[in-house]
Design a protein around this motif. Structure first.
Motif, mmCIF file in Angstrom:
data_model
loop_
_atom_site.group_PDB
_atom_site.id
_atom_site.type_symbol
_atom_site.label_atom_id
_atom_site.label_comp_id
_atom_site.label_asym_id
_atom_site.label_seq_id
_atom_site.Cartn_x
_atom_site.Cartn_y
_atom_site.Cartn_z
ATOM 1 N N GLY A 393 0.794 -1.217 0.000
ATOM 2 C CA GLY A 393 0.000 0.000 0.000
ATOM 3 C C GLY A 393 0.829 1.270 0.000
ATOM 4 O O GLY A 393 0.284 2.368 0.128
ATOM 5 N N ARG A 394 2.146 1.145 -0.138
ATOM 6 C CA ARG A 394 3.035 2.317 -0.140
ATOM 7 C C ARG A 394 3.102 2.936 -1.539
ATOM 8 O O ARG A 394 2.895 2.272 -2.548
ATOM 9 N N ASN A 395 3.461 4.228 -1.581
ATOM 10 C CA ASN A 395 3.679 4.916 -2.843
ATOM 11 C C ASN A 395 4.857 4.293 -3.582
ATOM 12 O O ASN A 395 5.855 3.903 -2.968
ATOM 13 N N ILE A 396 4.773 4.219 -4.908
ATOM 14 C CA ILE A 396 5.797 3.524 -5.688
ATOM 15 C C ILE A 396 7.164 4.199 -5.548
ATOM 16 O O ILE A 396 8.203 3.513 -5.516
ATOM 17 N N PHE A 397 7.204 5.510 -5.426
ATOM 18 C CA PHE A 397 8.490 6.192 -5.277
ATOM 19 C C PHE A 397 9.061 5.984 -3.876
ATOM 20 O O PHE A 397 10.277 5.963 -3.693
ATOM 21 N N GLU A 398 8.189 5.793 -2.913
ATOM 22 C CA GLU A 398 8.630 5.457 -1.567
ATOM 23 C C GLU A 398 9.268 4.065 -1.563
ATOM 24 O O GLU A 398 10.333 3.853 -0.971
ATOM 25 N N VAL A 399 8.632 3.134 -2.261
ATOM 26 C CA VAL A 399 9.183 1.779 -2.376
ATOM 27 C C VAL A 399 10.535 1.828 -3.090
ATOM 28 O O VAL A 399 11.489 1.154 -2.694
ATOM 29 N N ALA A 400 10.628 2.634 -4.156
ATOM 30 C CA ALA A 400 11.891 2.761 -4.896
ATOM 31 C C ALA A 400 12.995 3.324 -3.997
ATOM 32 O O ALA A 400 14.158 2.902 -4.092
ATOM 33 N N TRP A 401 12.655 4.268 -3.120
ATOM 34 C CA TRP A 401 13.645 4.832 -2.197
ATOM 35 C C TRP A 401 14.142 3.761 -1.230
ATOM 36 O O TRP A 401 15.336 3.671 -0.952
ATOM 37 N N TYR A 402 13.234 2.934 -0.718
ATOM 38 C CA TYR A 402 13.633 1.851 0.169
ATOM 39 C C TYR A 402 14.521 0.832 -0.556
ATOM 40 O O TYR A 402 15.383 0.194 0.063
ATOM 41 N N ALA A 403 14.308 0.673 -1.861
ATOM 42 C CA ALA A 403 15.071 -0.312 -2.641
ATOM 43 C C ALA A 403 16.415 0.218 -3.117
ATOM 44 O O ALA A 403 17.236 -0.565 -3.629
ATOM 45 N N LEU A 404 16.667 1.527 -2.950
ATOM 46 C CA LEU A 404 17.887 2.143 -3.486
ATOM 47 C C LEU A 404 19.174 1.455 -3.022
ATOM 48 O O LEU A 404 20.069 1.199 -3.844
ATOM 49 N N PRO A 405 19.355 1.142 -1.714
ATOM 50 C CA PRO A 405 20.602 0.458 -1.321
ATOM 51 C C PRO A 405 20.828 -0.855 -2.055
ATOM 52 O O PRO A 405 21.974 -1.202 -2.376
ATOM 53 N N PHE A 406 19.750 -1.566 -2.360
ATOM 54 C CA PHE A 406 19.887 -2.856 -3.028
ATOM 55 C C PHE A 406 20.139 -2.673 -4.524
ATOM 56 O O PHE A 406 20.802 -3.504 -5.147
ATOM 57 N N PHE A 407 19.641 -1.574 -5.093
ATOM 58 C CA PHE A 407 20.016 -1.204 -6.457
ATOM 59 C C PHE A 407 21.521 -0.963 -6.535
ATOM 60 O O PHE A 407 22.200 -1.448 -7.459
ATOM 61 N N LEU A 408 22.062 -0.246 -5.552
ATOM 62 C CA LEU A 408 23.502 0.025 -5.534
ATOM 63 C C LEU A 408 24.302 -1.259 -5.328
ATOM 64 O O LEU A 408 25.394 -1.424 -5.896
ATOM 65 N N LEU A 409 23.757 -2.197 -4.560
ATOM 66 C CA LEU A 409 24.427 -3.493 -4.385
ATOM 67 C C LEU A 409 24.413 -4.294 -5.682
ATOM 68 O O LEU A 409 25.364 -5.031 -5.976
ATOM 69 N N LEU A 410 23.365 -4.156 -6.483
ATOM 70 C CA LEU A 410 23.338 -4.803 -7.800
ATOM 71 C C LEU A 410 24.419 -4.214 -8.710
ATOM 72 O O LEU A 410 25.078 -4.946 -9.451
ATOM 73 N N VAL A 411 24.601 -2.904 -8.646
ATOM 74 C CA VAL A 411 25.682 -2.261 -9.413
ATOM 75 C C VAL A 411 27.033 -2.787 -8.944
ATOM 76 O O VAL A 411 27.921 -3.100 -9.758
ATOM 77 N N LEU A 412 27.198 -2.906 -7.623
ATOM 78 C CA LEU A 412 28.446 -3.442 -7.070
ATOM 79 C C LEU A 412 28.674 -4.871 -7.532
ATOM 80 O O LEU A 412 29.807 -5.242 -7.890
ATOM 81 N N ALA A 413 27.619 -5.684 -7.547
ATOM 82 C CA ALA A 413 27.755 -7.075 -8.003
ATOM 83 C C ALA A 413 28.182 -7.132 -9.467
ATOM 84 O O ALA A 413 29.016 -7.965 -9.848
ATOM 85 N N ALA A 414 27.631 -6.240 -10.300
ATOM 86 C CA ALA A 414 28.034 -6.192 -11.709
ATOM 87 C C ALA A 414 29.506 -5.829 -11.834
ATOM 88 O O ALA A 414 30.236 -6.387 -12.669
#
Length: 434
Positions: A393-414
């Protein structure tokens, strides 16, 4: 027509059609027709018929609907609740506690699903209410789910690896093997981040739960046993050389039906719903693959891939520089296209220059999937974000903000995989050559 002008025109046509709301598969077909009309005198109808028929009758593609159906069956079973109950006793004493259930649960379900969205939805529907009730920080609960939900694209049996293998004529078995090492790397990075975050933010963590008894651990293993047996049956049969990916998919469907029946999840309505869902998803992917296949051959007639590969070669870019440019390129288009569309749309143009740079196509497939995983958690078209939004039930941009550290970890994995390509290539090189 000049190659540069033709390329620009085709890009405008493609994005114009996509922005108009036309289905991706038909948009790719239309762009292919425009390309052939402007750049070739070959009979379009004959080329279209031969190419689409050839793309749709490849034996490897028969694994796709079966793996999709397996995921649909498990999605409607009690597997997610059993996984949460089975993993909780083993994770609640770790730094970060039950947040690790999102990471390990997604990794485990990805082994029997192949779909990022299905992995996120199945694990999230069970884990988010449980974590909320136990007082876990909602930002980390949602962030770990968003990041780990992308495992469905990487950990075999991955639907997107099947699509990449079919589009590029690479061995699907090798791609499955190549996905194991990076999948483990991601799980370690995500779990390690959860541990560090929990130590630095003790005030945002609930009180530690009591250590599990041996009875609880044994019961938990019993709940995890069906999933583990299914993984062994599906993935183990491929790795042991006992079954092809298609045959393993049939084993998976049979095992999923057995699990759903034994756990009471296979009602008549669920069976029909699983078949309907699998048929709809399979047809969607088939249309995209048909359009991409025709566009690939049309691009060959235009000479754009050869020209672009030659231009890249003339720039004398190092492999690292080329991959860095491609990483940024894929992240940008991932903000507007879904993962499968990215793969089928770009491989016909990108792969020739990648191979000309001496990059292994199996390794590049895993690199591409890693970047596509990033697109699942980047707005405005990050599909995992929509799934979590519907659950939380959260706003999509709020969810994206919570996911940001894991996006950066995906970049690190690449980046790590680029520096150490054997993370992806060691297992297929060892097992397929032995």
């Amino acid at each position: 027509m000049d190659i540069t002008l033709l390329s620009a025109l085709l890009v405008v046509v493609l994005f114009g059609l996509l922005l108009s709301g036309l289905w991706v598969g038909f948009a790719l077909l239309a762009v292919g027709m425009v390309a052939m009309e402007l750049a070739s005198s070959a009979p379009m109808g004959a080329v279209f018929a031969r190419r689409v028929w050839g793309a749709m009758t490849g034996w490897d593609l028969t694994a796709l609907p079966m793996f999709i159906w397996m995921g649909e069956i498990l999605f409607r079973s009690r597997l997610s609740s059993d996984m949460f109950a089975g993993m909780a006793p083993f994770t609640r004493r770790l730094p970060g506690g039950l947040l690790h259930v999102n990471v390990f649960g997604c990794a485990l379900f990805a082994c029997v699903s192949g779909s990022s969205a299905a992995t996120t939805a199945t694990v999230g529907r069970m884990s988010l209410p449980e974590l909320r009730a136990r007082g876990y920080d909602p930002a980390m609960a949602i962030g770990t789910l968003a990041g780990a939900g992308t495992f469905g694209f990487l950990i075999p049996p991955s639907l997107i690896l099947i699509v990449y293998g079919a589009a590029t004529e690479q061995s699907i078995a090798r791609l499955f093997l190549a996905g194991v090492g990076p999948g483990i790397l991601l799980a370690v990075l995500f779990s390690g981040y959860v541990m560090i975050w929990s130590r630095l933010n003790r005030h945002r963590m609930p009180e530690p739960e009591p250590a599990p008894t041996w009875r609880e651990r044994l019961r938990a293993l019993g709940l995890l046993a069906p999933t583990i047996l299914l993984i062994i049956g599906v993935i183990g049969s491929i790795y042991a050389g006992l079954a092809s990916p298609t045959e393993a998919a049939v084993i998976g469907v049979a095992g999923a039906l057995a699990i759903a029946s034994l756990t009471g999840g296979m009602t008549r309505a669920n069976f029909v719903a699983s078949l309907t869902g699998a048929a709809m998803t399979s047809c969607m992917i088939a249309f995209i693959l048909a359009g991409a296949s025709f566009l690939t051959v049309a691009m060959g007639f235009t000479g754009i891939p050869r020209t672009l590969a030659a231009w890249i070669g003339a720039q004398d870019l190092s492999q690292f520089t080329l991959l860095a440019v491609l990483l940024v390129f894929f992240i940008v288009i991932g903000c507007f296209l879904d993962g499968i569309s990215i793969v089928v749309l770009t491989t016909s143009v990108i792969l020739p220059m990648v191979m000309a740079a001496g990059i292994d196509p199996i390794w590049f497939g895993i690199f591409l999937v890693l970047v596509v995983e990033m697109s699942q958690i980047t707005p405005p078209v990050g599909f995992n974000l929509f799934v979590i939004q519907s659950i939380s039930g959260r706003n999509i941009f709020e969810v994206a903000w919570y996911a940001l550290p894991f996006f950066l970890l995906l970049v690190l994995a690449a980046a790590i995989m680029t520096l150490f390509p054997e993370i992806a290539l060691w297992l297929p090189g060892t097992m397929m050559n032995s």
